[in-house]
Design a protein around this motif. Structure first.
Motif, PDB file in Angstrom:
ATOM      1  N   TYR A   1     -19.031  -9.397 -20.757  1.00  0.00           N
ATOM      2  CA  TYR A   1     -18.871  -7.950 -20.690  1.00  0.00           C
ATOM      3  C   TYR A   1     -18.269  -6.964 -21.747  1.00  0.00           C
ATOM      4  O   TYR A   1     -18.908  -6.006 -22.197  1.00  0.00           O
TER       5      TYR A   1
ATOM      6  N   SER B   1     -23.882  -1.582 -18.769  1.00  0.00           N
ATOM      7  CA  SER B   1     -22.655  -2.335 -18.791  1.00  0.00           C
ATOM      8  C   SER B   1     -22.135  -2.527 -17.387  1.00  0.00           C
ATOM      9  O   SER B   1     -21.699  -3.723 -17.009  1.00  0.00           O
ATOM     10  N   SER B   2     -22.227  -1.485 -16.408  1.00  0.00           N
ATOM     11  CA  SER B   2     -21.947  -1.532 -15.065  1.00  0.00           C
ATOM     12  C   SER B   2     -22.779  -2.397 -14.343  1.00  0.00           C
ATOM     13  O   SER B   2     -22.278  -3.488 -13.539  1.00  0.00           O
TER      14      SER B   2
END
Length: 313
Positions: A174, A189-190
């Motif tokens: 992440y 990224s979410s």
């Protein structure tokens, strides 16, 4: 980018604890010393730190019989066997694996020291500040449980050590995603974050409720680590001409995966204390300093480029 946690698992049943001499020794010891007045005598004489860390009379029997079996193996000229998935270690106070416990503690202290330096050097306005802080806290938690596990191997401490190490490896993915894609495309990224949470939940659920498969755990973490390695190296290569500190990132990921090969040595512990796993953990301590040096340089770069309105690379 994970600053090296153990993801190699071992079968909990080993040659040493399968030996009839070991099993008979444990049975006799428990029958003689772990009931009635003998048990009360053991408990009254046991140091408080041993009782607080959960050492029982049966555990002590297993420890003593392990060394009896090791002595017989050595007397016959055979190679020292493992017991319950581990080499025989000389217990120090309440520490089952003193060198690995110390190495895990030192890794945690190095991580904490560099996190404090990061916080004192990098303003909170830096785009990666909160992501890196969260990553550091996840890492500190993992090193805490690694220290606890190497101090006292129980069902709970083993699971916490393995699961927290996996959490660091997944969060490192992440962290990489946020730095390489998420600053320009937060939605990406979410989505990756949600997928990683689902992957972690599935991983822990399988190991907890279906089968604690050491081989699967090792393969899963190694695969994730390889994705992390290749992703960061690609980013380093793409930015080698624009970011003067890119080499720190590249060197860190190469060191982490190179040093992990020390686990393959898997030799009986020197002086019954220092084995390959402890050497591996000791070797990763300096990597924290280089890793956070990269994070500080990169966070300050991102802050400056944001103030100037320059596109982030």
């Amino acid at each position: 980018m994970n600053v090296c946690f153990g993801f190699a698992g071992k079968d909990k049943s080993s040659q040493g604890d399968k030996e009839p001499v070991y099993r008979d020794c444990v049975k006799q010891c428990v029958r003689t010393n772990c009931t009635g007045a003998r048990l009360r005598g053991f408990q009254s004489a046991q140091p408080q730190y041993m009782a607080l860390t959960g050492w029982t009379c049966r555990d002590d029997c297993r420890y003593q019989c392990m060394w009896t079996t090791v002595g017989l193996y050595q007397a016959e000229g055979y190679r020292v066997p493992q017991f319950h998935g581990k080499w025989p270690f000389a217990r120090f106070l309440c520490f089952e694996e003193p060198a690995s416990a110390l190495a895990s503690l030192l890794n945690g202290l190095a991580c904490l020291l560099m996190l404090l330096r990061y916080r004192s050097t990098v303003p909170r306005q830096s785009p990666m500040y909160h992501t890196i802080n969260a990553f550091s806290l996840v890492s500190l938690n993992a090193w805490f449980w690694s220290t606890v596990f190497h101090t006292r191997d129980t069902y709970l401490t083993e699971k916490m050590d393995y699961f927290c190490a996996t959490a660091v490896i997944l969060y490192s993915i992440y962290l990489c995603c946020v730095r390489t894609l998420g600053l320009r495309r937060p939605g990406v990224s979410s989505m990756v974050g949600v997928l990683l949470i689902l992957a972690f939940t599935s991983h822990v659920s399988y190991l907890t409720f279906i089968s604690f498969d050491y081989g699967y755990n090792m393969a899963a973490n190694a695969s994730i680590g390889m994705v992390n390695l290749l992703w960061w190296l690609c980013w380093c290569w793409q930015n080698r001409r624009t970011l003067p500190y890119w080499w720190k990132c590249g060197l860190v990921v190469l060191l982490l995966h190179g040093l992990a090969l020390l686990e393959l040595l898997d030799f009986p512990p020197l002086l019954w204390v220092l084995d390959a796993h402890a050497v591996w953990h000791l070797s990763t301590i300096p990597v924290h300093f280089l890793f956070y040096s990269f994070l500080i340089d990169d966070s300050l770069y991102l802050l400056n480029t944001e103030k100037m309105g320059v596109k982030v690379e």
